[in-house]
Design an enzyme around this catalytic site. Structure first.
Site, PDB file in Angstrom:
ATOM      1  N   HIS A  14      -8.025  -5.175   8.482  1.00 51.65           N
ATOM      2  CA  HIS A  14      -6.941  -4.687   7.597  1.00 51.65           C
ATOM      3  C   HIS A  14      -5.730  -4.406   8.477  1.00 51.65           C
ATOM      4  O   HIS A  14      -5.703  -3.422   9.218  1.00 51.65           O
ATOM      5  CB  HIS A  14      -7.372  -3.409   6.864  1.00 51.65           C
ATOM      6  CG  HIS A  14      -6.324  -2.842   5.954  1.00 51.65           C
ATOM      7  ND1 HIS A  14      -6.558  -2.514   4.646  1.00 51.65           N
ATOM      8  CD2 HIS A  14      -5.024  -2.549   6.152  1.00 51.65           C
ATOM      9  CE1 HIS A  14      -5.455  -2.041   4.093  1.00 51.65           C
ATOM     10  NE2 HIS A  14      -4.495  -2.050   5.001  1.00 51.65           N
ATOM     11  N   HIS A  16      -1.244  -4.697   8.856  1.00 48.86           N
ATOM     12  CA  HIS A  16       0.108  -4.996   8.364  1.00 48.86           C
ATOM     13  C   HIS A  16       0.932  -5.557   9.511  1.00 48.86           C
ATOM     14  O   HIS A  16       1.150  -4.868  10.514  1.00 48.86           O
ATOM     15  CB  HIS A  16       0.782  -3.737   7.818  1.00 48.86           C
ATOM     16  CG  HIS A  16       0.055  -3.126   6.666  1.00 48.86           C
ATOM     17  ND1 HIS A  16       0.325  -3.479   5.361  1.00 48.86           N
ATOM     18  CD2 HIS A  16      -0.960  -2.232   6.625  1.00 48.86           C
ATOM     19  CE1 HIS A  16      -0.486  -2.795   4.556  1.00 48.86           C
ATOM     20  NE2 HIS A  16      -1.271  -2.038   5.293  1.00 48.86           N
ATOM     21  N   LYS A 100      -6.085  -8.896  -2.425  1.00 50.74           N
ATOM     22  CA  LYS A 100      -5.864  -7.461  -2.276  1.00 50.74           C
ATOM     23  C   LYS A 100      -5.426  -6.827  -3.586  1.00 50.74           C
ATOM     24  O   LYS A 100      -4.456  -7.269  -4.203  1.00 50.74           O
ATOM     25  CB  LYS A 100      -4.788  -7.220  -1.218  1.00 50.74           C
ATOM     26  CG  LYS A 100      -4.450  -5.762  -0.973  1.00 50.74           C
ATOM     27  CD  LYS A 100      -5.618  -5.019  -0.324  1.00 50.74           C
ATOM     28  CE  LYS A 100      -5.385  -3.512  -0.319  1.00 50.74           C
ATOM     29  NZ  LYS A 100      -4.957  -3.009   0.943  1.00 50.74           N
ATOM     30  N   HIS A 137      -7.134  -1.147  -2.395  1.00 54.10           N
ATOM     31  CA  HIS A 137      -6.481   0.105  -2.018  1.00 54.10           C
ATOM     32  C   HIS A 137      -6.975   1.121  -3.036  1.00 54.10           C
ATOM     33  O   HIS A 137      -6.513   1.137  -4.180  1.00 54.10           O
ATOM     34  CB  HIS A 137      -4.949  -0.014  -2.042  1.00 54.10           C
ATOM     35  CG  HIS A 137      -4.296   1.262  -1.603  1.00 54.10           C
ATOM     36  ND1 HIS A 137      -3.680   1.397  -0.392  1.00 54.10           N
ATOM     37  CD2 HIS A 137      -4.232   2.487  -2.202  1.00 54.10           C
ATOM     38  CE1 HIS A 137      -3.233   2.642  -0.264  1.00 54.10           C
ATOM     39  NE2 HIS A 137      -3.553   3.328  -1.348  1.00 54.10           N
ATOM     40  N   HIS A 175      -9.789   1.130   4.082  1.00 52.71           N
ATOM     41  CA  HIS A 175      -9.375   2.403   4.693  1.00 52.71           C
ATOM     42  C   HIS A 175      -9.914   3.613   3.944  1.00 52.71           C
ATOM     43  O   HIS A 175      -9.148   4.424   3.431  1.00 52.71           O
ATOM     44  CB  HIS A 175      -7.857   2.473   4.853  1.00 52.71           C
ATOM     45  CG  HIS A 175      -7.015   2.016   3.685  1.00 52.71           C
ATOM     46  ND1 HIS A 175      -7.217   2.437   2.403  1.00 52.71           N
ATOM     47  CD2 HIS A 175      -5.957   1.182   3.614  1.00 52.71           C
ATOM     48  CE1 HIS A 175      -6.335   1.888   1.602  1.00 52.71           C
ATOM     49  NE2 HIS A 175      -5.559   1.105   2.320  1.00 52.71           N
ATOM     50  N   ASP A 248      -5.526  -0.747   9.584  1.00 49.89           N
ATOM     51  CA  ASP A 248      -4.399  -0.399   8.706  1.00 49.89           C
ATOM     52  C   ASP A 248      -3.168  -0.067   9.547  1.00 49.89           C
ATOM     53  O   ASP A 248      -2.324   0.732   9.123  1.00 49.89           O
ATOM     54  CB  ASP A 248      -4.762   0.762   7.771  1.00 49.89           C
ATOM     55  CG  ASP A 248      -3.774   0.923   6.620  1.00 49.89           C
ATOM     56  OD1 ASP A 248      -2.998  -0.011   6.371  1.00 49.89           O
ATOM     57  OD2 ASP A 248      -3.783   1.991   5.997  1.00 49.89           O
TER      58      ASP A 248
END
Ligand code: NCD
Ligand code: ZN
Length: 344
Positions: A14, A16, A100, A137, A175, A248
């Site tokens: 995971h 970004h 996602k 999420h 997460h 994350d």
């Protein structure tokens, strides 16, 4: 005393990376240690089609340092307009590895997320059929739900009903931050796993709020009380194949973090492996680090483990407090404890 530890090269399930200048600034930090990463699609605008995922993958490959060995594993951002056929085609082409789910408004750049879950049922059915994982999420956005309860309520109100409607759907709870989520994963018999971040193994909500407000510890889902952190540590260090690393790592410039209404996200790509070695050693579980960072993730995603290895040596590392980007400095997550392991 163990002086050196060699494990299969880790993956980040995971991550970004953003785009443009920020992408070019942060990508080398992940590629230095990780062989692969599940790339979050919450760009502005989000990555919703196979064509957009292909173009984003090309931009990531173009931003890679020349000598890097790194493969981005692309994802699509689920919307109520997502076309199941496009998802299936992107999966069949080997382009995407997950879809996602962001509840609309749950976190950074999630305005296009899902509000009415009935409207994504056809896509979820297709994903179940083809074995494509859904990454969630897991927070409800109902303003009447306390922010510290939003993960637990998501499990009851959203996730469990989805899993009952689509029992063959493979799900990754992303997460996770609560013992409720740990227990929910453990209670399942199939098709459920969870990622755990580096920072949620280290901080509880006191780090954010006690002795002054610390924006660099603010991320979503927000860190919970200490008992939850301990449950996450026990899950991560247990070796249980259903739990694996998803950092994350979410870069925001200091200017965007240090606002009256600052962005959520901790940037951990740089020092994650040193922090995790510390965490696992503190819990007497260095022998489980490889399972968490390098074996369990590929196992769940049906991918081979990496051939290459990564060696950690017992030596205090030195990491910069922030990295420079053309957009401004990005603060590197401060684990608030001495680190004793360096990546060789
Ligand atoms: C993420 C981001 O900045 O994109 N922020 C965060 O606090 N984790 C979004 C997310 O994963 O929720
Ligand atoms: Zn994220």
């Amino acid at each position: 005393m163990t002086k050196s530890l060699t494990i299969r090269r880790p993956d980040d399930w995971h991550l970004h990376l953003r785009d443009g200048d920020m992408l070019r600034a942060v990508l080398p930090h992940t590629a230095a240690h990780f062989a692969r990463a599940i790339i979050m699609p919450n760009l502005v605008p989000p990555v919703v089609t196979g064509a957009q995922a292909a173009a984003y993958r090309d931009r990531i490959m173009a931003a890679l340092p020349r000598d890097a060995d790194f493969t981005p594993l692309m994802t699509l951002y689920l919307t109520e307009d997502t076309d199941p056929a496009d998802v299936a085609a992107a999966h069949a082409a080997g382009l995407i590895h997950a879809v996602k789910l962001y509840p609309a408004g749950a976190t950074t750049n999630s305005a296009s997320g899902v509000a009415n879950f009935d409207n994504v049922s056809k896509t979820l059915a297709k994903m179940a059929e083809i074995g494509l994982p859904l990454c969630t999420h897991g927070e409800v956005t109902d303003p009447s739900v306390d922010i510290f309860d939003r993960e637990a309520v998501f499990i009851d109100r959203v996730l469990d009903p989805i899993r009952r409607s689509h029992p063959d759907l493979r799900v990754v709870m992303e997460h996770i931050t609560t013992s409720d989520a740990v227990d929910y994963v453990k209670s399942s018999t199939a098709n459920l796993a969870a990622t755990i971040t580096t920072h949620h193994l280290v901080i509880n909500r006191n780090h954010i709020l006690a002795g002054g407000i610390k924006p660099h510890y603010y991320c979503l889902p927000v860190a919970k009380r200490e008992s939850h952190r301990l449950a996450l540590r026990a899950a991560a260090t247990s070796g249980d194949a259903r739990f694996f690393l998803g950092t994350d790592s979410a870069p925001h410039t200091d200017a965007n973090k240090l606002l009256p209404c600052g962005c959520a996200g901790c940037f951990t790509a740089t020092n994650t492996m040193s922090i995790l070695a510390e965490v696992f050693e503190q819990d007497g579980a260095l022998d489980q680090l490889e399972a968490f960072t390098s074996l369990n993730g590929p196992g769940y995603y049906g991918l081979p483990v990496n051939d290459a290895t990564l060696t950690l040596t017992r030596q205090a590392p030195s990491y910069p407090p922030h990295i420079d980007t053309p957009d401004g400095p990005v603060t590197v997550f401060d684990p608030d404890m001495p680190l004793n392991w360096s990546v060789a």
